[in-house]
Design an enzyme around this catalytic site. Structure first.
Site, PDB file in Angstrom:
ATOM      1  N   SER A  64       0.871  -1.112  -0.001  1.00  0.00           N
ATOM      2  CA  SER A  64      -0.084  -0.051  -0.053  1.00  0.00           C
ATOM      3  C   SER A  64       0.758   1.393   0.182  1.00  0.00           C
ATOM      4  O   SER A  64       1.655   1.348  -0.750  1.00  0.00           O
ATOM      5  CB  SER A  64      -0.898  -0.115   1.284  1.00  0.00           C
ATOM      6  OG  SER A  64      -1.917   1.175   1.151  1.00  0.00           O
ATOM      7  N   ASP A 278      -1.338   1.464  -3.689  1.00  0.00           N
ATOM      8  CA  ASP A 278      -2.381   0.379  -4.130  1.00  0.00           C
ATOM      9  C   ASP A 278      -3.607   0.986  -4.585  1.00  0.00           C
ATOM     10  O   ASP A 278      -4.513   0.088  -4.910  1.00  0.00           O
ATOM     11  CB  ASP A 278      -2.417  -0.898  -3.252  1.00  0.00           C
ATOM     12  CG  ASP A 278      -3.001  -0.683  -1.838  1.00  0.00           C
ATOM     13  OD1 ASP A 278      -3.176   0.616  -1.584  1.00  0.00           O
ATOM     14  OD2 ASP A 278      -3.528  -1.473  -1.341  1.00  0.00           O
ATOM     15  N   ASP A 280      -6.224   2.083  -2.981  1.00  0.00           N
ATOM     16  CA  ASP A 280      -7.568   2.132  -2.099  1.00  0.00           C
ATOM     17  C   ASP A 280      -7.939   3.307  -1.097  1.00  0.00           C
ATOM     18  O   ASP A 280      -8.779   3.241  -0.578  1.00  0.00           O
ATOM     19  CB  ASP A 280      -7.318   0.729  -1.252  1.00  0.00           C
ATOM     20  CG  ASP A 280      -6.224   0.597  -0.476  1.00  0.00           C
ATOM     21  OD1 ASP A 280      -5.571   1.609  -0.044  1.00  0.00           O
ATOM     22  OD2 ASP A 280      -6.162  -0.265   0.430  1.00  0.00           O
ATOM     23  N   ARG A 506       0.183   6.330  19.834  1.00  0.00           N
ATOM     24  CA  ARG A 506      -0.166   7.478  18.990  1.00  0.00           C
ATOM     25  C   ARG A 506      -1.146   8.230  19.692  1.00  0.00           C
ATOM     26  O   ARG A 506      -1.964   8.068  20.312  1.00  0.00           O
ATOM     27  CB  ARG A 506      -0.996   6.953  17.741  1.00  0.00           C
ATOM     28  CG  ARG A 506      -0.140   5.821  17.121  1.00  0.00           C
ATOM     29  CD  ARG A 506      -0.921   5.689  15.457  1.00  0.00           C
ATOM     30  NE  ARG A 506      -0.073   4.585  15.142  1.00  0.00           N
ATOM     31  CZ  ARG A 506       1.267   4.951  14.355  1.00  0.00           C
ATOM     32  NH1 ARG A 506       1.897   6.154  13.990  1.00  0.00           N
ATOM     33  NH2 ARG A 506       1.919   3.857  13.755  1.00  0.00           N
TER      34      ARG A 506
END
Length: 543
Positions: A64, A278, A280, A506
């Site tokens: 990706s 990719d 998406d 995060r």
């Protein structure tokens, strides 16, 4: 099971001793040189899954939005959805098994999942444009062949195209034709039907600049271009002819850095979008007359699409449930706008498309997008049938016309997974039908300033969360500290969550001003560092 063939093939794809990995939301991802054995074993697993489900299974070789030197693999379940969670665990066990344990692990999977080895298996394979992808997809093919499975190699395709192929194969053509041409024809036909009205009142063609991240999206868009009507003029940048995949370009770069990609020249007020490697994910953006950059991310996309669908559902008179599914990363302004202005219910799911997809399945019409631009719309079978019947038989002209627009929208959306090409065409059709500029779309609501940071910790597992990752339950005292910090700032919100792949936590914060959002994010980072076993230097203030 022919264990001799498996052992013989496996010797050609031997696992480096001690190497371990985990199948996550995005499958396996790591440096390409460490993936040979994993790819072979995912070929084996795809055969077992195919035998168990008596259906075609997909294997996509891609990483990706990761750098070019990485690669990865993900399996696709029968209706084009992501691999079932119990099989994610089998994937991890199989990938990590040392060579002598391989037969035992395969036998255990067959026993636990009641796999009938007498059934035939069929696997479809696709890959992105990385240099390593062709060799690694051959490793997958070796795995499929070792267990006597049949396969079809689609070669270079976007990830969403392979999801589409799997769904087409298993619905016997009801979803579409399982070829790349079939994909182009289905989407372009639906797009042309949708924008018929808009074209008749427009002066000239719609123009869109597309940054394809030097990935597979460029190749496939060029193939699709001659299927698209003259009224949509696409201009492809970062097409792979000179730049590196995902380097200083692509949807992830634009979203994270809040600036246009290298290799795309933007004029004032020009509509632009970026795919990821990719294809998406998608995000839109433009520069205003003062030169300021404006990003329209997954939240803005979900708002545009759900508003459009809500208006059409009201016109049809259908009493279908519509909801938007977001993650904790969704901007607070988008949630407020949807709930208060549009009266559209909003639900929060854990980060990761599989969680949003599952939640969206609980509604007649479920719109889901992560803020990063990965998402789609799901229509229940019952909703789809009602809409199609109304489009054909409704006597009332206004209701019938609205149902027809909904029917074409259903055909244009790739319901199997987020699809940058499909989402781009849906957005362009909506903008044309509503006669909206990108600025008018952007003005639907104004994002609250926000900041995302990462804090290195000794062990990310010390953080545990609840309420779709919006509240921390471990370590003790952390959530109370976050609550106290949030209370001091207007329109503030903050949360922390452990990374799925590395020992970092995060941090997300939003507030009334960028200065306050930056300060809050830093203060929450300090709380994580001191209460959750921070590693290395103490977090510095945001500059």
């Amino acid at each position: 099971m022919d264990f001799d063939a498996v052992t013989k093939y496996s010797a050609l794809h031997a696992k480096p001793p001690g190497l371990s990995s985990q199948y996550g939301t995005a499958g396996f991802r790591t440096k390409a040189e460490n993936l040979n054995h994993t790819m072979f074993r995912m070929g084996l697993l795809a055969v077992l899954r195919s035998k168990q489900t008596k259906a075609t299974i997909g294997v996509m070789v891609t990483a990706s939005h990761n750098p070019e030197e990485d690669n990865g693999v993900k399996l696709i379940d029968p209706l084009g959805e992501m691999l079932a969670p119990s099989w994610e665990e089998h994937a991890t066990c199989l990938a990590n098994a040392e060579e002598p344990e391989l037969q035992t692990v395969l036998s255990d999977i067959c026993q636990k999942e009641a796999v009938d080895l007498q059934h035939n298996a069929f696997v479809v394979i696709g890959r992105d444009t990385r240099v390593s992808s062709k060799k690694l997809s051959q490793s997958v093919i070796d795995g499929v062949s070792a267990l006597g499975g049949r396969y079809h190699d689609y070669g270079l395709v976007t990830t969403p195209q392979l999801h589409y192929m799997v769904c087409c194969q298993n619905t016997h053509g009801n979803y579409g034709t399982a070829t790349v041409e079939g994909y182009y024809q289905k989407l372009s036909k639906a797009f042309m039907q949708l924008i018929k009205q808009a074209v008749s009142r427009k002066d000239g063609p719609m123009h869109l600049k597309i940054d394809c991240a030097n990935g597979i999206g460029a190749l496939k868009l060029k193939e699709m271009e001659h299927y698209l009507p003259e009224c949509l003029r696409i201009h492809i940048d970062n097409d792979g002819s000179k730049g590196k995949l995902n380097h200083l370009c692509g949807a992830d770069f634009v979203k994270v850095h809040q600036k246009p990609p290298v290799g795309l020249e933007m004029k004032t007020s020009e509509r632009c979008c970026s795919f990821d490697g990719d294809a998406d994910r998608i995000v839109y953006y433009y520069n205003d007359t003062t030169g300021r950059f404006h990003l329209l991310d997954g939240d803005k996309i979900a708002t545009l699409i759900s508003t459009f669908l809500k208006e059409l559902l009201v016109k049809t008179g259908q009493t279908l449930t519509l909801a938007v599914i977001q993650t904790a990363y969704a901007n607070g302004s988008s949630t407020r706008y949807l709930e208060e202005a549009m009266k559209v219910p909003v639900h929060c799911a854990k980060t990761g498309v599989k969680h949003l997809h599952h939640k969206a399945q609980g509604f007649d019409v479920g719109v889901y997008f992560e803020a990063n631009g990965h998402g789609t719309v799901l229509f229940s079978k019952a909703a789809e049938e009602k809409i199609r019947q109304q489009a054909e038989h409704e006597k009332d002209n206004i209701k019938r016309e609205a149902a027809k627009i909904l029917e074409n929208t259903i055909d244009l959306i790739n319901q199997t997974v987020g699809d940058a090409i499909s989402d781009m065409l849906v957005i362009e059709a909506i903008l044309a039908l509503k006669n909206f500029t990108v600025q008018q779309w952007d003005a639907m609501y104004t994002d609250l300033p926000n900041r995302q940071l990462k804090v290195k910790v000794a062990d990310r597992r010390v953080i545990d969360t609840t309420d779709a990752e919006r509240r921390a339950v471990k370590p003790p005292g952390l959530q109370e500290k976050i609550d106290a910090l949030v209370k001091k700032v207007k329109w503030a919100r903050a949360f922390v969550r452990p990374s799925g792949t590395e020992d970092v936590v995060r941090v997300y914060a939003e507030a009334d001003t960028q200065e306050n959002a930056d300060k809050l994010a830093h203060e929450v980072s300090l709380a994580v560092y001191h209460l959750a076993g921070g590693a290395g230097e103490e977090p510095k203030p945001v500059v």
